[in-house]
Design an enzyme around this catalytic site. Structure first.
Site, short mmCIF file in Angstrom:
data_model
loop_
_atom_site.label_atom_id
_atom_site.label_comp_id
_atom_site.label_asym_id
_atom_site.label_seq_id
_atom_site.Cartn_x
_atom_site.Cartn_y
_atom_site.Cartn_z
N LYS A 14 0.88 -1.18 0.00
CA LYS A 14 0.00 0.00 0.00
C LYS A 14 0.91 1.21 0.00
O LYS A 14 1.95 1.21 0.66
CB LYS A 14 -0.87 0.02 1.26
CG LYS A 14 -1.92 -1.06 1.28
CD LYS A 14 -2.87 -0.81 2.46
CE LYS A 14 -3.43 -2.12 2.94
NZ LYS A 14 -3.74 -2.16 4.36
N HIS A 181 0.76 -3.28 16.54
CA HIS A 181 -0.23 -2.23 16.25
C HIS A 181 0.16 -0.89 16.87
O HIS A 181 -0.72 -0.05 17.11
CB HIS A 181 -1.62 -2.60 16.83
CG HIS A 181 -2.41 -3.56 15.99
ND1 HIS A 181 -3.54 -4.17 16.46
CD2 HIS A 181 -2.25 -4.01 14.73
CE1 HIS A 181 -4.05 -4.97 15.53
NE2 HIS A 181 -3.27 -4.89 14.47
N LEU A 210 -9.73 -2.26 16.62
CA LEU A 210 -10.55 -3.42 16.28
C LEU A 210 -10.72 -3.51 14.76
O LEU A 210 -11.58 -2.85 14.18
CB LEU A 210 -11.94 -3.31 16.95
CG LEU A 210 -11.96 -3.11 18.47
CD1 LEU A 210 -13.38 -2.98 18.99
CD2 LEU A 210 -11.24 -4.26 19.18
N GLY A 213 -7.11 -7.71 12.56
CA GLY A 213 -6.32 -7.94 13.77
C GLY A 213 -6.86 -6.99 14.84
O GLY A 213 -7.31 -5.89 14.51
N ASP A 284 -15.25 -11.86 8.77
CA ASP A 284 -15.63 -10.48 8.50
C ASP A 284 -16.80 -10.07 9.39
O ASP A 284 -17.89 -10.64 9.30
CB ASP A 284 -16.02 -10.41 7.01
CG ASP A 284 -16.16 -8.98 6.55
OD1 ASP A 284 -17.05 -8.27 7.06
OD2 ASP A 284 -15.37 -8.57 5.69
N MET A 285 -16.59 -9.11 10.26
CA MET A 285 -17.61 -8.72 11.23
C MET A 285 -18.89 -8.24 10.55
O MET A 285 -19.99 -8.52 11.02
CB MET A 285 -17.04 -7.63 12.15
CG MET A 285 -17.98 -7.20 13.23
SD MET A 285 -18.51 -8.57 14.30
CE MET A 285 -17.30 -8.48 15.60
N GLY A 333 -11.34 -0.99 11.47
CA GLY A 333 -12.54 -1.15 10.63
C GLY A 333 -13.80 -1.39 11.44
O GLY A 333 -14.86 -0.83 11.16
N GLU A 336 -14.41 1.70 14.05
CA GLU A 336 -14.85 2.94 13.38
C GLU A 336 -16.25 2.83 12.79
O GLU A 336 -16.96 3.82 12.71
CB GLU A 336 -13.92 3.23 12.19
CG GLU A 336 -12.70 4.02 12.52
CD GLU A 336 -11.85 4.21 11.27
OE1 GLU A 336 -12.40 4.45 10.18
OE2 GLU A 336 -10.62 4.09 11.40
N GLU A 391 -2.87 5.92 10.02
CA GLU A 391 -1.52 5.39 10.24
C GLU A 391 -0.50 5.96 9.25
O GLU A 391 0.64 6.23 9.61
CB GLU A 391 -1.52 3.87 10.12
CG GLU A 391 -2.36 3.21 11.20
CD GLU A 391 -2.33 1.70 11.09
OE1 GLU A 391 -1.25 1.13 11.01
OE2 GLU A 391 -3.42 1.10 11.07
P1 ADP Z 1 -7.13 -4.71 9.05
O1 ADP Z 1 -6.90 -5.09 10.47
O2 ADP Z 1 -6.88 -5.83 8.08
O3 ADP Z 1 -6.54 -3.38 8.64
P2 ADP Z 1 -9.67 -3.26 9.01
O4 ADP Z 1 -9.22 -2.27 10.05
O5 ADP Z 1 -9.94 -2.76 7.63
O6 ADP Z 1 -8.72 -4.53 8.93
O7 ADP Z 1 -11.02 -3.94 9.58
C1 ADP Z 1 -11.65 -4.99 8.93
C2 ADP Z 1 -12.87 -5.39 9.75
O8 ADP Z 1 -13.73 -4.26 9.87
C3 ADP Z 1 -13.68 -6.51 9.13
O9 ADP Z 1 -14.10 -7.43 10.12
C4 ADP Z 1 -14.87 -5.76 8.57
O10 ADP Z 1 -16.02 -6.56 8.51
C5 ADP Z 1 -15.04 -4.69 9.63
N1 ADP Z 1 -15.92 -3.64 9.15
C6 ADP Z 1 -15.69 -2.72 8.19
N2 ADP Z 1 -16.80 -1.96 7.99
C7 ADP Z 1 -17.75 -2.43 8.84
C8 ADP Z 1 -19.11 -2.10 9.12
N3 ADP Z 1 -19.71 -1.10 8.47
N4 ADP Z 1 -19.76 -2.80 10.07
C9 ADP Z 1 -19.16 -3.81 10.72
N5 ADP Z 1 -17.87 -4.18 10.51
C10 ADP Z 1 -17.19 -3.50 9.58
#
Ligand code: ADP
Length: 408
Positions: A14, A181, A210, A213, A284-285, A333, A336, A391
């Site tokens: 990235k 992190h 959250l 990871g 995936d949450m 993710g 937020e 970040e």
């Molecule tokens: P990484 O740790 O790989 O950088 P991210 O910070 O992008 O990951 O977070 C990914 C997680 O955030 C996934 O579980 C995804 O489902 C969750 N996520 C992103 N948008 C939403 C949302 N609108 N509602 C619930 N979970 C979300």
């Protein structure tokens, strides 16, 4: 100063190009990204995504052999829009004991990062590939800085750093709680300070990163005093595919029962556990929230419950570590973008004075990078905030500080 930030994973890079300027008071601020994107799928047919003020948005696919090739393609394709890059900042996952600050990359530092691959076999080799690729693409004289994910936690006291193992054994094999992190936690704390105007020296914070990871950190006067990830990123919270805390005996027990090597069990704990293992559906949450609601999927519902329970358990313990906190800061993710998860975590925390404001919580989604939003009622202590951690901005700023520090 024009800075290119590079975050290298095993099959992806990235990147973000930012202009870092100094205010009259000497504070460094970063303008919105001029250009950003990613090369994903390095080692085969890769996608090259780029987005920027002058180049618009595009995605192309092409064969990319390795990280060096990816960076050459980046340079060739974007030569006209990259401008005169003055420094490159690299995110490096593991800095061991020796790298406690952002560090100018020399041959010796490269060798140091390489040597730390022993402790971070899944991460440091990719970071190093990014560094070597950038060196080959940008030439030997461009300043490059390594910003370490472990560095922020180097301030943890010994009681938080050590496991209760035989001391000689731990020392001989460099086993201790490094924490990860760090860039995310530092930028969450920074976002809180910028959003509230309260200097970090005056507050105690618990930051929750959250994402896929997940980790939590206790921060006093701007310094990390405890964090949930340890010797590796496996320890602590329930994550997308990682189990978080388990009894260490499970490893040999499962290895014996399933007739596999211990390393294979460790792989299961890292790649097949967590939300994925519990739900049997997804890491995936967002997907789990969907199937729990629309299909009344009981396993997904339980996975979400356990995820929130573990976060709450850590919050309670970090409140004890800090002797109370001024604020809890949600990021990543999930932190937020998922008000329902924040609600489930905070709903059972009234005992400590935390009182969520449901409307503010619902509204705090999709914040612009670096922004903070309060989600508790006035008078709640601890308060809770959502911060869209940035970040790359953090890395760019640290890179400039390091380059200026070395040249002044
Ligand atoms: P990484 O740790 O790989 O950088 P991210 O910070 O992008 O990951 O977070 C990914 C997680 O955030 C996934 O579980 C995804 O489902 C969750 N996520 C992103 N948008 C939403 C949302 N609108 N509602 C619930 N979970 C979300």
């Amino acid at each position: 100063m024009l800075v290119l930030v590079i975050n290298s994973g095993s099959s992806s890079i990235k990147f973000r190009l930012v202009e870092v300027v100094e205010e009259p008071r000497g504070v460094l601020i970063t303008q919105p990204a001029l250009l950003q994107g990613a090369v994903k799928g390095i080692g085969s047919v890769a996608s090259f995504e780029v987005m920027g003020q002058t180049v618009g948005r595009s995605t192309t696919t092409l064969e990319i052999r390795d990280h060096a090739h990816a960076l050459r393609v980046l340079l060739d394709r974007l030569a006209g829009s990259l401008g005169q890059i003055e420094a490159v900042g690299h995110r490096v996952v593991h800095g061991g004991d020796q790298y406690v600050n952002p560090t100018m990359i020399t041959e010796q530092v490269e060798a140091g990062i390489d040597a730390l691959s022993e402790l971070a076999p899944l991460h440091n080799p990719s970071c190093l590939a990014g560094i070597r690729g950038a060196r080959a693409a940008f030439g030997p004289t461009l300043p490059m800085v390594a910003v370490f994910d472990t560095a922020f936690h180097q301030t943890m006291p010994e009681v938080a750093r050590q496991y209760a193992l035989p001391v000689e054994l731990a020392l001989r094999h460099r086993i201790r709680r490094y924490g990860f992190h760090g860039i995310a936690h530092a930028s969450l704390a920074d976002g809180y300070a910028a959003g509230t105007g309260i200097p970090l020296e005056e507050v105690r914070l618990i930051t929750l990163q959250l994402g896929n990871g997940c980790s939590v950190a206790a921060i006093a006067q701007g310094r990390s005093v405890e964090t949930s990830m340890g010797f590796t990123p496996l320890e602590g919270l329930v994550m997308g595919t990682r189990s978080g805390d388990v009894d260490a005996s499970i490893v040999s027990y499962l290895a014996e029962r399933e007739k596999v090597e211990a390393a294979e069990v460790e792989r299961w704990l890292n790649e097949r556990s967590g939300l994925l293992g519990l739900s049997g559906r997804s890491n995936d949450m967002r997907e789990l929230l969907r199937v729990a609601e629309q299909e009344q999927d009981k396993r997904a519902e339980f996975a979400i419950d356990l995820f929130c329970y573990r976060v709450r358990k850590y919050l309670g313990s970090y409140l004890a570590v800090l002797g109370g906190a001024d604020a809890i800061v949600f990021g990543g993710g999930i932190g937020e973008n998922a008000p329902e998860i924040r609600d489930r975590i905070c709903r059972k925390m009234e005992w400590c004075g935390l009182r969520l404001d449901p409307d503010c919580n619902r509204a705090a989604v999709g914040l612009a990078p670096g922004r903070a939003a309060k989600i508790t009622v006035d008078g709640s202590r601890p308060a809770a905030y959502v911060v869209a951690a940035d970040e790359e901005t953090w890395i760019a700023r640290e890179t400039v500080r390091c380059v200026r520090g070395v040249s002044s």
